[in-house]
Write an enzyme that holds these catalytic residues in place. Structure first.
Site, PDB file in Angstrom:
ATOM      1  N   GLY A  35       0.803  -1.221   0.000  1.00 14.32           N
ATOM      2  CA  GLY A  35       0.000   0.000   0.000  1.00 14.32           C
ATOM      3  C   GLY A  35       0.829   1.260   0.000  1.00 14.32           C
ATOM      4  O   GLY A  35       2.023   1.234  -0.323  1.00 14.32           O
ATOM      5  N   LEU A  37       0.415   3.659  -2.081  1.00 15.17           N
ATOM      6  CA  LEU A  37       0.772   3.428  -3.487  1.00 15.17           C
ATOM      7  C   LEU A  37       1.379   4.664  -4.148  1.00 15.17           C
ATOM      8  O   LEU A  37       0.966   5.792  -3.897  1.00 15.17           O
ATOM      9  CB  LEU A  37      -0.477   2.988  -4.254  1.00 15.17           C
ATOM     10  CG  LEU A  37      -1.139   1.710  -3.732  1.00 15.17           C
ATOM     11  CD1 LEU A  37      -2.413   1.415  -4.531  1.00 15.17           C
ATOM     12  CD2 LEU A  37      -0.179   0.521  -3.814  1.00 15.17           C
ATOM     13  N   HIS A  41       4.340   1.392  -7.929  1.00 15.15           N
ATOM     14  CA  HIS A  41       3.285   0.377  -7.824  1.00 15.15           C
ATOM     15  C   HIS A  41       2.360   0.440  -9.041  1.00 15.15           C
ATOM     16  O   HIS A  41       1.970  -0.585  -9.596  1.00 15.15           O
ATOM     17  CB  HIS A  41       2.426   0.627  -6.579  1.00 15.15           C
ATOM     18  CG  HIS A  41       3.165   0.572  -5.274  1.00 15.15           C
ATOM     19  ND1 HIS A  41       3.312   1.670  -4.466  1.00 15.15           N
ATOM     20  CD2 HIS A  41       3.785  -0.443  -4.632  1.00 15.15           C
ATOM     21  CE1 HIS A  41       3.967   1.337  -3.377  1.00 15.15           C
ATOM     22  NE2 HIS A  41       4.283   0.052  -3.444  1.00 15.15           N
ATOM     23  N   LYS A 153      13.047  -2.671  -8.399  1.00 15.21           N
ATOM     24  CA  LYS A 153      13.492  -1.908  -7.220  1.00 15.21           C
ATOM     25  C   LYS A 153      13.933  -2.846  -6.090  1.00 15.21           C
ATOM     26  O   LYS A 153      14.915  -2.589  -5.405  1.00 15.21           O
ATOM     27  CB  LYS A 153      12.339  -1.016  -6.758  1.00 15.21           C
ATOM     28  CG  LYS A 153      12.393  -0.511  -5.347  1.00 15.21           C
ATOM     29  CD  LYS A 153      13.245   0.705  -5.252  1.00 15.21           C
ATOM     30  CE  LYS A 153      13.524   1.157  -3.841  1.00 15.21           C
ATOM     31  NZ  LYS A 153      12.632   0.718  -2.809  1.00 15.21           N
ATOM     32  N   ASP A 154      13.159  -3.938  -5.894  1.00 11.06           N
ATOM     33  CA  ASP A 154      13.496  -4.924  -4.864  1.00 11.06           C
ATOM     34  C   ASP A 154      14.115  -6.141  -5.551  1.00 11.06           C
ATOM     35  O   ASP A 154      13.490  -7.195  -5.683  1.00 11.06           O
ATOM     36  CB  ASP A 154      12.243  -5.298  -4.079  1.00 11.06           C
ATOM     37  CG  ASP A 154      11.672  -4.098  -3.337  1.00 11.06           C
ATOM     38  OD1 ASP A 154      12.172  -3.785  -2.254  1.00 11.06           O
ATOM     39  OD2 ASP A 154      10.754  -3.440  -3.877  1.00 11.06           O
ATOM     40  N   GLN A 157      14.334  -9.546  -3.843  1.00  9.22           N
ATOM     41  CA  GLN A 157      12.986 -10.120  -3.730  1.00  9.22           C
ATOM     42  C   GLN A 157      12.579 -10.772  -5.055  1.00  9.22           C
ATOM     43  O   GLN A 157      12.001 -11.865  -5.076  1.00  9.22           O
ATOM     44  CB  GLN A 157      12.004  -9.006  -3.358  1.00  9.22           C
ATOM     45  CG  GLN A 157      10.557  -9.411  -3.400  1.00  9.22           C
ATOM     46  CD  GLN A 157       9.664  -8.342  -2.809  1.00  9.22           C
ATOM     47  OE1 GLN A 157       9.606  -8.166  -1.599  1.00  9.22           O
ATOM     48  NE2 GLN A 157       8.972  -7.587  -3.652  1.00  9.22           N
TER      49      GLN A 157
HETATM   50  P1  AMP Z   1       6.012  -2.578  -1.607  1.00 11.67           P
HETATM   51  O1  AMP Z   1       4.676  -1.934  -1.439  1.00 11.67           O
HETATM   52  O2  AMP Z   1       7.160  -1.697  -1.246  1.00 11.67           O
HETATM   53  O3  AMP Z   1       6.080  -3.949  -0.987  1.00 11.67           O
HETATM   54  O4  AMP Z   1       6.168  -2.810  -3.169  1.00 11.67           O
HETATM   55  C1  AMP Z   1       5.216  -3.552  -3.896  1.00 11.67           C
HETATM   56  C2  AMP Z   1       5.768  -3.824  -5.267  1.00 11.67           C
HETATM   57  O5  AMP Z   1       6.046  -2.604  -5.931  1.00 11.67           O
HETATM   58  C3  AMP Z   1       7.091  -4.617  -5.215  1.00 11.67           C
HETATM   59  O6  AMP Z   1       7.116  -5.562  -6.272  1.00 11.67           O
HETATM   60  C4  AMP Z   1       8.114  -3.534  -5.433  1.00 11.67           C
HETATM   61  O7  AMP Z   1       9.305  -3.997  -6.004  1.00 11.67           O
HETATM   62  C5  AMP Z   1       7.382  -2.606  -6.381  1.00 11.67           C
HETATM   63  N1  AMP Z   1       7.973  -1.271  -6.330  1.00 11.67           N
HETATM   64  C6  AMP Z   1       8.219  -0.527  -5.231  1.00 11.67           C
HETATM   65  N2  AMP Z   1       8.829   0.626  -5.568  1.00 11.67           N
HETATM   66  C7  AMP Z   1       8.983   0.587  -6.908  1.00 11.67           C
HETATM   67  C8  AMP Z   1       9.565   1.491  -7.867  1.00 11.67           C
HETATM   68  N3  AMP Z   1      10.108   2.660  -7.510  1.00 11.67           N
HETATM   69  N4  AMP Z   1       9.551   1.118  -9.165  1.00 11.67           N
HETATM   70  C9  AMP Z   1       9.005  -0.062  -9.550  1.00 11.67           C
HETATM   71  N5  AMP Z   1       8.437  -0.939  -8.706  1.00 11.67           N
HETATM   72  C10 AMP Z   1       8.434  -0.622  -7.398  1.00 11.67           C
END
Ligand code: AMP
Length: 282
Positions: A35, A37, A41, A153-154, A157
């Site tokens: 979240g 977002l 995301h 980004k991750d 993961q």
């Molecule tokens: P999170 O809410 O941080 O767990 O991220 C959810 C998804 O969004 C994960 O697959 C992250 O790798 C992706 N995500 C987070 N930040 C970015 C970003 N800046 N660019 C692309 N994907 C992202």
């Protein structure tokens, strides 16, 4: 055009909806998120929307992937805004289970991706990837996706989920999308909300370090130690930044050497990560 997004909190209900989609012959995309977002995301959501007939986005701040001294309680949450954004993107279902729904008393099963989960990010955040692998497995079992969308980004993961789906014969295609950055290059992250103005400026040194490594790589530098040294020097010039690790690794195993530059650092009290596949534009 905006359509309604159905908010679902119950895992049996999510499974029932997904089952219906599958029976109707629809392809299902899942975007797992915590979240708060942002455009990173939403880039995943848009790709899922373009590739799948039905899209579910999960919003769940997963306590299992936070260490006891980490920011689970403080993690930014804004369910109303998230739902508004997901409605705008034409998402079919927002899956928002409560912690007790995901981890009822007595739920002691965990998923581990050995070796990979102990390197770099895993070494600095013990238990983190066990939490990630467990929740992603549970989200797959609830939303039954054909494809699941993750951000570069991750990077660790991504490697972990790709390994897990392969090792456990999960019938899910893992789709990975590039890191979305602010105009100054800083990778979008929900945790950027913690930064003061000075820290936000200092955070540019993370992408600055990756750029320096990428330029050196472009000029033919292949020695991981020297590439690493260049990045360390950029971060060392920024007093508000304290690196956890800086490496150049194989993107699948996270062993050194490789061509993926990865780093993690504290900027003030906020821990940020970033990475870049060397040789690609940045
Ligand atoms: P999170 O809410 O941080 O767990 O991220 C959810 C998804 O969004 C994960 O697959 C992250 O790798 C992706 N995500 C987070 N930040 C970015 C970003 N800046 N660019 C692309 N994907 C992202």
């Amino acid at each position: 055009m905006e359509t309604g997004v159905q908010a679902v909190a119950n895992k049996a209900e999510m499974q029932g909806i997904a089952e219906g989609w599958r029976r109707a012959g629809h392809s299902v995309g899942l975007v797992p998120t915590m979240g708060s977002l942002h455009e990173g995301h939403l880039s995943l959501v848009r790709r899922a929307r373009a590739q799948c007939e039905r899209v579910a986005v999960s919003v769940f701040v997963n306590p299992l992937q936070f260490g006891p001294a980490e920011d689970f309680d403080a993690y930014p949450r804004d369910e109303e805004r998230d739902l508004m954004l997901l409605r705008k993107e034409g998402v079919d279902v927002a899956y928002l289970p409560a912690v007790g729904e995901m981890y009822p008393p007595g739920a002691t099963t965990r998923v581990r991706v050995h070796s990979l989960d102990e390197k770099l990010e895993g070494a600095h955040r013990p238990g983190h990837f066990e939490g990630v692998a467990t929740i992603v497995t549970k989200l797959f079992n609830a939303a039954r996706p054909n494809r699941a969308y993750f951000g570069q980004k991750d990077a660790q993961q991504v490697a972990l989920i790709a390994r897990m789906t392969r090792d456990l014969d999960m019938d899910v295609e893992v789709v990975v999308l590039p890191t979305v950055r602010d105009p100054d290059g800083v990778a979008l992250s929900s945790r950027n909300a913690y930064l003061t103005e000075d820290e936000r400026r200092a955070a540019r040194s993370l992408v600055g370090a990756l750029r320096v490594a990428n330029e050196a790589f472009g000029e033919g530098e292949r020695d991981a130690t020297r590439l690493r040294r260049r990045m360390v020097d950029v971060l060392a010039a920024e007093p508000l930044v304290r690196p956890d690790y800086v490496e150049v690794v194989d993107p699948a195993t996270f062993d050194s050497p490789g061509t993926l530059a990865v780093l993690a650092a504290r900027v003030g009290r906020t821990r940020l990560i970033d990475n870049h596949p060397l040789g690609q534009p940045l």
